[in-house]
Structures are given as structure tokens and as C-alpha cells.
Design an enzyme around this catalytic site. Structure first.
Site, PDB file in Angstrom:
ATOM      1  N   LYS A  22       0.830  -1.197   0.000  1.00 48.81           N
ATOM      2  CA  LYS A  22       0.000   0.000   0.000  1.00 48.81           C
ATOM      3  C   LYS A  22       0.873   1.259   0.000  1.00 48.81           C
ATOM      4  CE  LYS A  22      -3.701  -0.411   2.554  1.00 48.81           C
ATOM      5  NZ  LYS A  22      -4.318  -0.550   3.884  1.00 48.81           N
ATOM      6  N   ARG A  91      -3.026   3.166   8.653  1.00 44.12           N
ATOM      7  CA  ARG A  91      -3.398   2.019   7.811  1.00 44.12           C
ATOM      8  C   ARG A  91      -2.253   1.022   7.738  1.00 44.12           C
ATOM      9  NH1 ARG A  91      -4.566   5.189   2.293  1.00 44.12           N
ATOM     10  NH2 ARG A  91      -5.796   3.322   1.806  1.00 44.12           N
ATOM     11  N   GLY A 100      -6.469 -10.526   8.549  1.00 40.44           N
ATOM     12  CA  GLY A 100      -6.085 -11.060   9.852  1.00 40.44           C
ATOM     13  C   GLY A 100      -5.258 -10.073  10.642  1.00 40.44           C
ATOM     14  N   MET A 102      -4.411  -5.895  11.794  1.00 40.08           N
ATOM     15  CA  MET A 102      -5.221  -4.766  12.195  1.00 40.08           C
ATOM     16  C   MET A 102      -5.685  -3.975  10.980  1.00 40.08           C
ATOM     17  SD  MET A 102      -4.537  -1.584  14.641  1.00 40.08           S
ATOM     18  CE  MET A 102      -4.460  -0.442  13.294  1.00 40.08           C
ATOM     19  N   ARG A 335      -3.470  -0.774  -6.548  1.00 42.01           N
ATOM     20  CA  ARG A 335      -2.598  -1.949  -6.609  1.00 42.01           C
ATOM     21  C   ARG A 335      -2.942  -2.708  -7.882  1.00 42.01           C
ATOM     22  NH1 ARG A 335      -5.746  -4.649  -1.587  1.00 42.01           N
ATOM     23  NH2 ARG A 335      -7.756  -4.421  -2.558  1.00 42.01           N
ATOM     24  N   HIS A 451      -4.816 -42.935  -2.585  1.00 40.50           N
ATOM     25  CA  HIS A 451      -4.869 -43.638  -3.870  1.00 40.50           C
ATOM     26  C   HIS A 451      -5.938 -43.041  -4.775  1.00 40.50           C
ATOM     27  CE1 HIS A 451      -6.211 -46.896  -6.610  1.00 40.50           C
ATOM     28  NE2 HIS A 451      -4.916 -47.124  -6.703  1.00 40.50           N
ATOM     29  N   ARG A 627       6.874 -48.982 -20.876  1.00 42.58           N
ATOM     30  CA  ARG A 627       7.548 -49.532 -19.702  1.00 42.58           C
ATOM     31  C   ARG A 627       7.159 -50.997 -19.526  1.00 42.58           C
ATOM     32  NH1 ARG A 627       6.320 -47.095 -13.870  1.00 42.58           N
ATOM     33  NH2 ARG A 627       4.411 -48.310 -14.120  1.00 42.58           N
ATOM     34  N   GLU A 758      14.712 -44.290 -10.720  1.00 42.29           N
ATOM     35  CA  GLU A 758      13.729 -44.096  -9.657  1.00 42.29           C
ATOM     36  C   GLU A 758      14.210 -44.649  -8.324  1.00 42.29           C
ATOM     37  OE1 GLU A 758      10.096 -46.111 -10.711  1.00 42.29           O
ATOM     38  OE2 GLU A 758      11.174 -47.660 -11.808  1.00 42.29           O
ATOM     39  N   SER A 777      14.420 -41.949 -17.843  1.00 39.91           N
ATOM     40  CA  SER A 777      13.194 -41.252 -17.483  1.00 39.91           C
ATOM     41  C   SER A 777      13.108 -41.290 -15.962  1.00 39.91           C
ATOM     42  CB  SER A 777      11.983 -41.932 -18.117  1.00 39.91           C
ATOM     43  OG  SER A 777      10.809 -41.279 -17.695  1.00 39.91           O
ATOM     44  N   GLY A 779      11.594 -41.465 -12.616  1.00 38.48           N
ATOM     45  CA  GLY A 779      10.316 -41.843 -12.009  1.00 38.48           C
ATOM     46  C   GLY A 779      10.243 -41.180 -10.647  1.00 38.48           C
ATOM     47  N   THR A 780       9.718 -39.966 -10.639  1.00 40.09           N
ATOM     48  CA  THR A 780       9.872 -39.153  -9.426  1.00 40.09           C
ATOM     49  C   THR A 780       8.995 -39.623  -8.271  1.00 40.09           C
ATOM     50  OG1 THR A 780       8.345 -37.583 -10.420  1.00 40.09           O
ATOM     51  CG2 THR A 780      10.700 -37.099 -10.588  1.00 40.09           C
ATOM     52  N   ASN A 781       7.940 -40.374  -8.554  1.00 42.61           N
ATOM     53  CA  ASN A 781       7.135 -40.872  -7.429  1.00 42.61           C
ATOM     54  C   ASN A 781       7.957 -41.853  -6.601  1.00 42.61           C
ATOM     55  OD1 ASN A 781       5.100 -39.398  -8.552  1.00 42.61           O
ATOM     56  ND2 ASN A 781       3.969 -41.151  -9.347  1.00 42.61           N
ATOM     57  N   ASP A 782       8.505 -42.880  -7.276  1.00 47.89           N
ATOM     58  CA  ASP A 782       9.314 -43.860  -6.548  1.00 47.89           C
ATOM     59  C   ASP A 782      10.599 -43.228  -6.029  1.00 47.89           C
ATOM     60  OD1 ASP A 782       8.340 -46.543  -6.165  1.00 47.89           O
ATOM     61  OD2 ASP A 782       8.084 -46.605  -8.339  1.00 47.89           O
ATOM     62  N   CYS A 845       8.736 -38.898 -15.853  1.00 46.49           N
ATOM     63  CA  CYS A 845       7.343 -39.291 -15.852  1.00 46.49           C
ATOM     64  C   CYS A 845       6.941 -39.381 -14.387  1.00 46.49           C
ATOM     65  CB  CYS A 845       7.120 -40.616 -16.572  1.00 46.49           C
ATOM     66  SG  CYS A 845       8.122 -41.958 -15.947  1.00 46.49           S
ATOM     67  N   TYR A 865      12.288 -33.449 -21.662  1.00 47.70           N
ATOM     68  CA  TYR A 865      10.818 -33.425 -21.682  1.00 47.70           C
ATOM     69  C   TYR A 865      10.255 -33.816 -20.329  1.00 47.70           C
ATOM     70  CZ  TYR A 865      10.949 -38.537 -22.005  1.00 47.70           C
ATOM     71  OH  TYR A 865      11.172 -39.851 -21.743  1.00 47.70           O
TER      72      TYR A 865
HETATM   73  P1  ADP Z   1      -7.733  -1.861   3.391  1.00 45.91           P
HETATM   74  O1  ADP Z   1      -6.342  -2.339   3.314  1.00 45.91           O
HETATM   75  O2  ADP Z   1      -8.625  -2.724   4.175  1.00 45.91           O
HETATM   76  O3  ADP Z   1      -8.279  -1.514   2.040  1.00 45.91           O
HETATM   77  P2  ADP Z   1      -7.301   0.947   3.809  1.00 45.91           P
HETATM   78  O4  ADP Z   1      -6.124   1.367   4.567  1.00 45.91           O
HETATM   79  O5  ADP Z   1      -7.212   1.073   2.346  1.00 45.91           O
HETATM   80  O6  ADP Z   1      -7.685  -0.522   4.256  1.00 45.91           O
HETATM   81  O7  ADP Z   1      -8.531   1.773   4.310  1.00 45.91           O
HETATM   82  C1  ADP Z   1      -9.831   1.402   4.004  1.00 45.91           C
HETATM   83  C2  ADP Z   1     -10.626   2.584   3.518  1.00 45.91           C
HETATM   84  O8  ADP Z   1     -10.566   3.629   4.483  1.00 45.91           O
HETATM   85  C3  ADP Z   1     -10.093   3.224   2.259  1.00 45.91           C
HETATM   86  O9  ADP Z   1     -10.544   2.575   1.121  1.00 45.91           O
HETATM   87  C4  ADP Z   1     -10.667   4.606   2.346  1.00 45.91           C
HETATM   88  O10 ADP Z   1     -11.991   4.582   1.870  1.00 45.91           O
HETATM   89  C5  ADP Z   1     -10.659   4.861   3.821  1.00 45.91           C
HETATM   90  N1  ADP Z   1      -9.505   5.690   4.130  1.00 45.91           N
HETATM   91  C6  ADP Z   1      -8.265   5.316   4.473  1.00 45.91           C
HETATM   92  N2  ADP Z   1      -7.461   6.366   4.643  1.00 45.91           N
HETATM   93  C7  ADP Z   1      -8.239   7.457   4.390  1.00 45.91           C
HETATM   94  C8  ADP Z   1      -7.990   8.860   4.379  1.00 45.91           C
HETATM   95  N3  ADP Z   1      -6.801   9.356   4.660  1.00 45.91           N
HETATM   96  N4  ADP Z   1      -9.018   9.672   4.076  1.00 45.91           N
HETATM   97  C9  ADP Z   1     -10.226   9.160   3.791  1.00 45.91           C
HETATM   98  N5  ADP Z   1     -10.522   7.871   3.787  1.00 45.91           N
HETATM   99  C10 ADP Z   1      -9.533   7.016   4.073  1.00 45.91           C
HETATM  100 MG    MG Z   2      -7.819  -0.224   0.905  1.00 42.51          MG
HETATM  101 MG    MG Z   3       8.059 -46.536 -10.403  1.00 43.73          MG
END
Ligand code: ADP
Ligand code: MG
Ligand code: MG
Length: 895
Positions: A22, A91, A100, A102, A335, A451, A627, A758, A777, A779-782, A845, A865
């Protein structure tokens, strides 16, 4: 002193390791002159330092001060000041996007004082209090770890007290009261007051982003995605812009092309008068992006222009987050966008056609795994179907058919024209015929490498295995689901091997146009098919590795040829000993003397010859590596336990045991370790006449094809060689037979004789073996089994899960070649083989021949091959080309 903070003006997209995805892209956009709010990125290195020391690095605070100050100057406002406060978002942003961890905290800098200033500056008390309550909630949940329920409960209570249902029905006053309630919750649940110092809010938010790198959810995700644990995350601090300042404001997401289909044109959603996650949270109905043209023609035109610029710049599909504040457009993220498999091909092809990328780059933009996805038929996503079990998605595809519980019934019903699903607790080699004739297989035991799974993948059959909730009773021919639904033989079920789901009844299947096309059927003018065709053709032009197929039957061989195989790399002959011919094999095994044995072998000869004639004509002009017989003979005899039981019953009833002779033979052939026992070349040396017969059948089939004007190209392959002497003996006899048949039939038969590599000993003595062998050839399994010293059938369920969890390996060595061990043996054998016999043909193979990562290795190690199951041939062709063009140009990872 380490530099821990980079202004958006200082970074670029090449710095993703340090700035996270980001941050690197925000910096890139800033550098391109696009309207990004001012901000800065705290590096992953700072995070790593924090995680090691347990405290924020001492210098960091000073650096944040400096950058914050610069940002305040740029914005003309100060963080949290009472009059027109500057607010920021904090962010997270790692190298790879990672659920997962923050989330973002918006509106940092609001306090009891500055909220009043924001109301005055914006002219909207509602905006100010709404922003403040969002901050209290996000900060409370993510920084202070307070259960979201508390805030949701208070919000609900506020709406109930007022007798309204929507968040937008709460006015500024209501929200002001709600913030008071939220502050009480924070005090009660965290034992502290919400910090009224903006800078303290910022520091705490930064620290909690760092710490969130190590949450259980983040760790679990990294393990599943093979992302290293020691990367750390960056933190982006960005000046807030407001999409919730009224109807001339809003926020949205956009793609520069359709990420679902790859079709050209911009796609996205827009929500007026909204902030942050409102767009994706589904709180209110969003507008399709093109409606923005009417609402805000100016910003819309600017956005389109920026999208074109971004796509040109990144040379790929871009995914964008933006906000409009009172008619001014701000870019908040971009991105390289995720996309479906179909979109990947269409976009790569389109970008190539537009001259944005070259053909090699287009090839790099798609993967074999994506092509595989496109080749399987799918269930119609709209159909309502009853899900009755889930299991391991072991072999992809969509199969519908009537349930059968044993191989014979599968064969019989299939012969009668029925589509069948073979349902077994687990399968064994005896089920092979059933697997061949079934559309799909469902088992209640075993994993991805059981199997059933392995054979199903090899045959291109759909497989769900390890559906443990099913109680399968083959004796009474029915299974029972966890919900008590009873499915009896003949009932129809639908098996989704891509998702690992089983449905009751018939779910409509949509065929894959890509597979239809490869199979040579007319699919009309389909853009996706055209894209796949162009890219795979380019792969062929670039690849150095040939792609052959493993095919035992003329039908498989023909299919492989249509799919682009340049030969058969492995034609197993054991399958030719099954079915009705099993009786002949029993005769051979039970033979009391030479005459009986010779008679049995002689009876097999014409059958084998006919098999080879068919395959050689199907593959006319292309090499077919045959074979000689490989598996232990007991695989052709009835089950030992069963026979013993039958004999005991017969004895108890005083009846003559009909199968006593058979039982004696089975006992004689019984082995504790059949995979390390009497099999492969050992059979050829011990059973006189067996290999001779096979060689003669191959020779006579070749002669017959030659006389018929064909161009047969058979190669004779000896399995399980451990020592050069074994091969010398067999090869000498084979050469003799070839000469005999050549003389008898008056044609030349210069068939090559080679060997499987193999066993580790074969790899280590490859120079000696190459004195006789005209090709290798692998035989990578064996070779994998014998190098690791574990038997595949036993270990996968027993301890692979532990080994994967403990990271002894990150992927099963039966799925992807173990470069460090097995790979090293292969490298050694390649070098020694070539030194002893320059120009020796080298192939592989075994299942690894169709695995993308392994193909890359085989390319690097210099094989000629790979050979894989027919279905995987196009995938292997693509990957062979990708291996040849090498890695990408460092464009931003979209993972
Ligand atoms: P994620 O990685 O989950 O997309 P972001 O860091 O992109 O999280 O933030 C999620 C959303 O929060 C962004 O798509 C945007 O809409 C809002 N946001 C983040 N930073 C700002 C900012 N500086 N001003 C306004 N909105 C923001
Ligand atoms: Mg975002
Ligand atoms: Mg074999």
C-alpha cells in the site's frame, strides 16, 4: 541511523519490501503527480525492530514528529488542533495484502475539543460527531481490543430509544450522546480513558498495527499462503479527506478492467456521502461507477484519465480506492488487481494486443494453475442444490452420476451408458477399472494424496476424498450422511472436486469452452479461448522442455495428441494385464512347470501386440515409451485375507477348498514391503520369458506398423533399475529379440532401450547405467519414496499433516519435487548421464511432470521433456514456456 519513515514523496513501487504494498503504491502515485493526500509510511524494518525489542524504536518517534510536521505544513492544518483540525488515518500495509491484521483506524486526531472544531470547519455537526464515534469504535476495537459487541449494542440501543432503524436517522445530537456512551464503554472495558492527546492516539495506533502482525489469524493466514513470518508490516499515516461531507462528496472503488471476465471498460461502485468501508460494507446501495458521469462530470473525467494513466504505468489491471471531497478527487490506494483465471488470460492477451506488454510478458501473467481452473467443467452456480457432505477437494471438476459401490458395477453400468460415481471408503489398485469408467470418485477416508486422489488426478476424474461425515457401507450398497440422508446404489449425486462438496441429485454442469477447444471441438468465436490459444502457442514457441503424456490406452494417447503432447512418455503395461486377461496372469503365476508358464505367456503375446499396434498407430510418428511390467505380481491375484477366510470356511464346512492352489501362490508372493520387493526389473530377471514376451510384442507391433506404411517410434523402458548389470542383462536379451523379429519380418527395428531412474542407487551410478541406457526417465514418485524412505500409501495420512504444520516441508514432496533432496539426485544423474553418453535423452514421468513448480525445476536442471497425464498437457506446455521466459520484471505482486 536507520531511516524508519518515508514521506509519500520519497518512495516508489519498487520499495514494497520496505514500505509494504500500500505504501509503495501511494508513493508511486504521489510521484506520478496524482492527487494523493499528504502522508508518510513507517517501514517494515521499524516493525521488525519493534517485534524484536518489544518496544517502539527510540528514533522512530522523532522521525514521526518530523514527517508529521511536514504533513501539517502541506495540509495547512495541525493534527487535532481545535480550530479546523487535521485528522489522519493509520493504515496497515504489508508486502502482501494480508487479512487477519489490524485494519485501518480513521479520523485519528479527534478529541472532545477538536470535534467541535471539525463541526465548525465542515459546517456539519453530524459529520463531526459521526467521525468521532467511528474513531472511538475503531480505536476501541482494534487498538484497545474491546469486543465489537459493546459498541454495536450501544448503537442499537440509541436507535431503539429514538425509534429509528438506520444509522443515517441519527442526527448530530444523537451521535454526540452516543460518543459519551462509547467513552464509558472504553473506560469500563479497557480500564482507561480514551486518550485526548492526538499524538498519543497516533502512537498507540501505530504500535497496535505493528503488534497485529503476530495475531493468530495473521499467522494462520501466512502459513496457508506460504508467506514468511519475519517480513513485518508497514504503517501508513495519511491525511484524512472526507467523502461524508454531504451530497457533493462520496467514496468508491474501481477497476481499470472487469476483474471477473477481463472485459475492457471501467468497473466499480460509488457511494455518495460516505466514509471508508461503507462502500463494501453494504450499508447502503452503491451506484455503478458510470453513474458518476452524471453526478460529478468533472471528477469522473479526471478519474477515467487517472485510470488510463495507472494502467499504462503499471502495465496491468489496477484496482483503485478513491474519495471525492466536495467535488475534489483524491486517490487513496491502488494496486495491481486480483482477477479470476479467465480475466488473467483475457487481460494478458488484451494488453499484448494493445502493445502495452510483449508476448513473453503476457505469458508470465498467467499460470498453469489458472489454465487448469479454466479447463474443468463447472456446476451452474445458480442451481439450488442440497449439499450433503464436504471433503478434500482432491481432483477438480464437476461430476454427476449414479452412485456405485464397487469397480465391477462401475464398469457394468458405464458399459450400459450410465454416468457413475464410484463411492468407496478408500480405493486400492483393484478399483482402477472402476475409476477409469467413473465420472467421479467419492471416498470417506484419505487426503489429497490417497490412492483415489492420485489416480483420479492422473485420469482427470473428479474426486472428493476424506468426506469423513459419510458412513459408507458397500455391503448393503448405501451410504448415510451426517443428517441421516440415505443414498443407495443408483441414486444420483453431484461431486464438485474443485470445492470439495457433494450434492444430492443432479446439479447442471457447464462445460469448459477452453477444454472443448483443446479437444478439437468447435466453440465458435470465444474471446477467452482465443486468448488461451495465443498464449499457449507462444509458450510452445518459447519452451525448451517437450511435453509428453502418460497414456496406457489408445484413447488416452489420442486425447494426449489432441491436447498437444509430442509423444507418450510413459505407457504402463500393467493395465493391459487386468480385466479378462487377469485369468492368463493367474495361469502364469500358478504355472507348475516351464511348459505351463510358456503356454500362459504365449497366450498373452498376441494380446499385448494388439495393444501396442493400437497405441503406435494412434501416436504415429511420435515417440512412445513403453515400460515393461512393473508392479508386484500379487496385485493381479485375489486378496490374501479374503482367500484365507474362504479357505477356513471351506475347511470348517468340510468342503474342498477350491482355491487352495491360489492361496498357496498368494502366500508365496506375500511381501511385508511390496514396494521394495519383487517388482520392476526384478520380475524380468526372475520370471523367464515375461519381459521377452513384452519386448517381442513391441517389436512385432512396430514391424506390423512399418509394413502398414506407418511411422512407429517405440522405446523400451526398464523399471526399477538399481545397478547397471540389471539393465545390461535385460537390454542384451531385448536386443537379441529385436534382431530376431527384424530378421523374421524383414524390417529394421532400431528401438531405443532405456531405463527409469527411480532409485537413489540408480541416480548415484547413472554414469555406469548410461553406458547401456539410451535414455533416462526419472520416475519421481518412486524416487521420492525411496529417497525419503517412506511409503506414500502409508505416510500421507499418518504424519504428513504434522510434517506440514511443523514445516519439515511446506508442500508434500509427492506434489512438488523436493529440490534439496530428490532434486539433487536428479541433477547428479543428469550430469553423470550426459557425461557418459552425450545426447542421452532425459525425461521425467510421474505426477511431478504436471506440477508447475516442478516443471520449472525440470527446465532448470536441463531435462528434454516432462510427461504427465493427458489432461495436464496444455498446463505443462504453458508452464514449460513460462519456465523458459523466466521470472517477471518486478511488477507489483498482487497477492
Ligand atoms: P484496506 O487495506 O482494508 O483496504 P485501507 O487502509 O485502504 O484498508 O482503508 C480502508 C478505507 O478507508 C479506504 O478505502 C478509504 O476509503 C478509507 N480511508 C483510508 N485512509 C483514508 C484517508 N486518509 N481519508 C479518507 N478515507 C480514508
Ligand atoms: Mg484499501
Ligand atoms: Mg516406479
Amino acid at each position: 541511523m536507520t531511516k524508519y519513515v518515508y514521506d509519500f514523496t520519497e518512495g516508489n513501487r519498487g520499495m514494497a519490501d520496505l514500505l509494504g504494498g500500500k505504501g509503495a503504491n501511494l508513493a508511486e502515485m504521489t510521484g506520478m503527480g496524482l492527487p494523493v493526500p499528504p502522508g508518510f509510511t513507517i517501514t517494515t524494518e521499524a516493525c521488525r525492530a519493534y517485534l524484536t525489542a518489544g518496544t517502539i524504536p527510540a528514533d522512530l518517534s522523532y522521525e514521526v514528529d518530523t514527517h508529521l510536521h511536514a504533513m501539517e505544513i502541506a495540509a495547512g492544518r495541525k493534527l487535532g488542533q481545535v480550530d479546523a483540525p487535521l485528522l489522519v488515518s493509520v493504515r496497515s500495509g504489508a508486502r502482501f495484502s494480508m487479512p487477519g491484521m489490524m485494519d485501518t483506524v480513521l479520523n485519528i486526531g479527534l478529541t472532545d475539543d477538536s470535534v467541535v472544531g471539525l463541526a465548525a470547519w465542515s459546517g456539519s455537526p453530524r459529520l463531526a460527531w459521526d467521525s468521532y464515534r467511528r474513531l472511538l469504535q475503531m480505536f476501541g476495537e482494534t487498538v484497545l481490543g474491546i469486543d465489537a459487541q459493546h459498541f454495536a449494542g450501544a448503537l442499537h440501543a440509541a436507535k431503539e430509544a429514538k425509534g429509528v432503524t438506520g444509522d443515517l436517522d441519527l442526527d448530530g445530537d444523537d451521535l454526540r450522546q452516543l460518543t459519551a456512551r462509547y467513552k464509558e464503554i472504553i473506560r469500563a472495558e479497557s480500564g482507561r480513558d480514551f486518550p485526548q492527546d492526538p499524538r498519543e492516539q497516533l502512537d498507540l495506533a501505530i504500535e497496535s498495527v505493528f503488534a497485529s502482525w503476530n495475531t493468530d489469524r495473521a499467522r494462520t493466514y501466512r502459513r496457508a499462503e506460504h508467506i514468511p513470518d519475519d517480513l513485518g508490516t508497514a504503517v501508513n499515516v495519511c491525511a484524512m479527506v472526507f467523502g461524508n461531507l454531504g451530497d457533493d462528496s462520496g467514496t468508491g472503488v474501481a477497476f481499470t478492467r472487469d476483474p471477473a471476465t477481463g472485459a475492457a471498460g471501467v468497473y466499480g461502485d460509488y457511494l455518495a456521502n460516505a466514509q471508508g468501508e461503507d462502500v463494501v460494507a453494504g450499508i447502503r446501495n452503491t451506484l455503478p461507477l458510470d453513474r458518476l458521469a452524471d453526478l460529478h462530470p468533472g471528477p469522473y473525467a479526471q478519474l477515467l484519465d487517472i485510470m488510463r494513466t495507472l494502467e499504462k504505468h503499471y502495465r496491468d489491471l489496477c484496482d483503485i480506492e478513491f474519495t471525492i471531497e466536495r467535488g475534489t478527487l483524491w486517490m487513496l490506494q491502488t494496486r495491481v488487481g486480483k482477477r479470476t483465471a479467465a480475466a488473467a488470460f483475457r487481460i494478458a492477451e488484451a494488453l499484448h494486443a494493445e502493445g502495452v506488454i510483449d508476448a513473453d510478458e503476457a505469458l508470465r501473467r498467467v499460470t498453469g494453475a489458472q489454465l487448469a481452473q479454466l479447463m474443468f467443467p463447472r456446476f451452474d452456480g445458480n442451481a439450488a442444490a442440497r449439499r450433503i457432505a464436504t471433503g478434500v477437494a482432491a481432483s477438480p471438476g464437476a461430476a454427476v452420476g449414479e452412485v456405485v459401490f464397487d469397480s465391477d458395477t462401475a464398469v457394468a453400468r458405464a458399459a450400459a451408458g450410465a454416468a457413475v460415481i464410484l463411492v468407496r471408503r478408500e480405493t486400492n489398485p483393484d478399483d482402477l477399472d472402476g475409476l477409469i469408467h467413473a465420472r467421479g470418485v467419492l471416498t470417506s477416508r484419505g487426503g489429497k494424496t490417497s490412492h483415489a486422489a492420485v489416480v483420479a488426478r492422473g485420469l482427470g476424474r473428479t474426486c472428493v476424498c476424506g468426506a469423513e461425515s459419510l458412513d459408507i457401507d458397500p455391503d448393503v450398497r448405501r451410504f448415510t450422511t451426517a443428517d441421516g440422508i440415505v443414498v443407495t446404489e443408483g441414486d444420483v449425486i453431484s461431486v464438485d472436486g474443485t470445492a470439495g462438496v457433494v450434492y444430492l441429485g443432479r446439479v447442471p454442469v457447464v462445460p469448459s469452452p477452453v477444454a472443448e477447444y483443446f479437444e478439437g471441438r468447435d466453440v465458435g468465436d470465444d474471446e477467452l479461448v482465443r486468448a488461451v490459444d495465443h498464449i499457449v502457442r507462444h509458450a510452445d514457441a518459447r519452451s525448451r522442455l517437450g511435453v509428453r503424456a502418460n497414456a496406457d490406452t489408445p484413447a488416452d494417447a489420442g486425447r494426449a495428441r489432441r491436447l498437444g503432447a509430442t509423444g507418450v512418455g510413459l505407457c504402463r503395461t500393467e493395465h493391459m494385464f487386468l480385466g479378462e486377461r487377469r485369468a492368463l496372469v493367474e495361469r502364469l503365476i500358478l504355472a507348475a512347470d516351464d511348459a505351463e508358464r510358456e503356454a500362459a505367456i504365449a497366450a498373452l503375446l498376441p494380446l499385448q501386440r494388439a495393444d501396442f499396434v493400437d497405441i503406435l498407430s494412434e501416436m504415429d510418428g511420435l515417440p512412445v515409451t513403453i515400460r515393461l511390467l512393473d508392479p508386484p505380481l500379487h496385485e493381479f491375484l485375489p486378496d490374501r485375507t479374503e482367500l484365507t477366510a474362504q479357505a477356513a470356511v471351506a475347511k470348517a464346512l468340510g468342503r474342498p477348498a477350491t482355491s487352495e492352489r491360489l492361496l498357496r501362490a498368494v502366500n508365496r508372493l506375500h511381501e511385508e514391503n511390496p514396494m521394495l520387493g519383487m517388482r520392476g526389473v526384478r520380475l524380468g530377471l526372475v520370471i523367464p520369458g515375461l519381459y521377452d514376451m513384452q519386448v517381442r510384442a513391441i517389436a512385432e507391433a512396430s514391424a506390423a506398423r512399418l509394413r502398414a506404411g506407418g511411422h512407429p517410434h517405440a522405446e523400451i523402458m526398464i523399471p526399477l533399475i538399481g545397478d547397471a548389470r540389471e539393465l545390461e542383462i535385460v537390454a542384451a536379451r531385448a536386443s537379441g529379440i529385436l534382431a530376431e523379429v527384424a530378421a523374421e519380418s524383414g524390417v529394421d527395428l532400431p528401438l531405443e532401450i532405456g531405463t527409469m531412474i527411480e532409485l537413489p542407487r540408480a541416480a548415484l551410478t547413472a554414469d555406469r547405467i548410461a553406458e547401456t541406457a539410451e535414455f533416462f526417465s526419472f520416475g519421481t514418485n518412486d524416487l521420492t519414496q525411496t529417497t525419503w524412505g517412506f511409503s506414500r500409501d502409508d505416510v500421507e495420512a499418518a504424519f504428513f499433516p504434522t510434517y506440514l504444520a511443523e514445516r519439515v516441508f511446506t508442500v508434500s514432496p509427492f506434489e512438488t519435487i523436493d529440490r534439496d533432496g530428490v532434486g539433487r539426485l536428479i541433477g547428479l544423474a543428469v550430469a553423470m548421464g550426459r557425461a557418459a553418453r552425450p545426447g542421452i535423452a532425459l525425461g521425467v514421468c510421474g505426477e511431478h511432470g504436471g506440477d508447475p513448480e516442478s516443471i520449472r525445476f525440470f527446465h532448470e536442471v536441463g531435462l528434454d521433456y516432462v510427461s504427465c497425464s493427458p489432461f495436464r498437457v496444455p498446463i505443462a506446455r504453458l508452464e514449460a514456456g513460462r519456465a523458459a521466459v523466466g521470472d517477471d520484471d518486478g511488477s507489483v505482486d498482487s497477492r
